[in-house]
Scaffold this active site. Structure first.
Site, PDB file in Angstrom:
ATOM      1  N   GLY A 201       0.828  -1.194   0.000  1.00  0.00           N
ATOM      2  CA  GLY A 201       0.000   0.000   0.000  1.00  0.00           C
ATOM      3  C   GLY A 201       0.862   1.243   0.000  1.00  0.00           C
ATOM      4  N   ALA A 202       0.985   1.871  -1.136  1.00  0.00           N
ATOM      5  CA  ALA A 202       1.884   3.034  -1.262  1.00  0.00           C
ATOM      6  C   ALA A 202       1.100   4.328  -1.235  1.00  0.00           C
ATOM      7  CB  ALA A 202       2.709   2.925  -2.547  1.00  0.00           C
TER       8      ALA A 202
ATOM      9  N   LYS B 246      -2.155   5.712  21.175  1.00  0.00           N
ATOM     10  CA  LYS B 246      -2.385   6.314  19.865  1.00  0.00           C
ATOM     11  C   LYS B 246      -3.876   6.304  19.520  1.00  0.00           C
ATOM     12  CE  LYS B 246      -1.499   6.195  14.957  1.00  0.00           C
ATOM     13  NZ  LYS B 246      -0.963   5.493  13.780  1.00  0.00           N
TER      14      LYS B 246
ATOM     15  N   ASN C 277      -6.932   9.079  17.706  1.00  0.00           N
ATOM     16  CA  ASN C 277      -7.687   8.695  16.511  1.00  0.00           C
ATOM     17  C   ASN C 277      -9.172   8.543  16.802  1.00  0.00           C
ATOM     18  OD1 ASN C 277      -5.647   8.640  14.575  1.00  0.00           O
ATOM     19  ND2 ASN C 277      -4.984   6.597  15.168  1.00  0.00           N
TER      20      ASN C 277
END
Length: 326
Positions: free
Chosen positions: A7-8, A204, A208
């Site tokens: 996944g770029a 984290k 989010n």
């Protein structure tokens, strides 16, 4: 080190470019215009007022890349269950697999000897496809604290941040975590080995959980939301409920919600990943980020009325926007 980045997009492209610039043997698994651009010109990384073209191998199939030393999963959570079974050609028995997505990962309750051990997060891995694809012994936890976006396929704009936290799902710092952290540091990344990856993943998640779904509802950047009258109090209530769930799960969370919100405010004018996905008509990570928390709350029998209300509103917003699988 042979590294495959699956996944770029924004985070995946940023990590791939940074590792390639450091001399690692990086390949990316991509599709469509992103694949075409990287295959022909590489990734254009824009950071700190500079732009660099970083060449690397790009492919559409895991079989074209073959076994790797490290696999970085940087696709969005909704895509991973269908994608995971196709990634087996990337794995040897000693390949390390790290997932850099938002929300709770599928492995969170798989290690034994903890509250709710063995719980399968159906909001994250509905049919168990991810768990079946990646043996737990090869999985490491990873949290990425960086703000990036893709203004065009194969182009990554890094805005701020660069901290990576990685660790064993069962806790403790192992030699393989220490060694990988050193390799990431050599690439100029602020990589830290965690002795309690479950705790650091939850910390984290606190940010989010608040900023992503509320940005989906409001269309606002993080600083504008935090500065808006009333929303900061909403964020505190959401974090308090999330911290309460974590406490029932045995996590040692010494977090001041106001301080956590101030840290997000200091990052500046940031557009959340969920808002970026909404604007691009992509599936949002709502189930992984907020649905998983509501699922955990049910498992420990804790009322979370604020989280449930925001979850219901955000799901309606995603459906009304016609997002895939909303």
């Amino acid at each position: 080190m042979k590294v495959a980045v699956v996944g770029a997009g924004a985070i995946g492209g940023w990590l791939a470019a940074r590792l390639a610039l450091a001399g690692e043997n990086v390949s990316v698994l991509a599709r469509g215009a992103t694949l075409d651009t990287i295959a022909s010109r590489g990734i254009e990384l824009r950071s700190g007022g500079r732009a660099e073209a970083v060449r690397m191998r790009a492919a559409a199939s895991a079989a074209d890349l073959g076994p790797q030393d490290v696999v970085l999963l940087t696709v969005k959570a909704p895509a991973l269950p269908a994608l995971a079974p196709t990634l087996r050609p990337l794995l040897r028995e000693d390949t390390l697999v790290l997932y850099a997505g938002n929300g709770l990962p599928w492995w969170y309750f798989l290690p034994p000897g903890q509250p709710c051990s063995g719980l399968r997060l159906r909001s994250v891995d509905p049919q168990g496809a991810i768990e079946a694809a990646f043996p737990l012994a090869q999985v490491l936890g990873l949290s990425v604290f960086a703000a990036c976006h893709c203004p065009a396929p194969g182009v990554v704009q890094h805005a701020s941040g660069g901290r990576l936290v990685l660790g064993e799902p069962a806790g403790g710092i192992s030699p393989r975590v220490e060694q990988l952290a050193l390799r990431l540091q050599a690439a100029g990344l602020d990589a830290q080995a965690s002795a309690d990856m479950r705790r650091d993943t939850w910390i984290k998640l606190l940010g989010n959980t608040c900023f992503n779904p509320v940005s989906l509802l409001t269309g606002a950047h993080t600083d504008d939301m935090i500065d808006a009258p009333g929303l900061q109090a909403l964020f505190v209530r959401m974090m308090d409920e999330a911290i309460g769930i974590g406490g029932r799960l045995g996590l040692r969370l010494q977090v001041d919600p106001q301080q956590r919100i101030a840290q997000a405010r200091a990052l500046g004018h940031i557009k959340t990943s969920m808002l970026q996905d909404l604007e691009a008509a992509r599936a949002v990570e709502l189930d992984a980020i907020l649905g998983s928390l509501v699922e955990c709350a049910a498992a420990v029998a804790m009322p979370v009325p604020t989280l449930e209300s925001i979850f219901a509103l955000a799901r309606m917003r995603a459906r009304q926007a016609g997002l895939p699988a909303a």
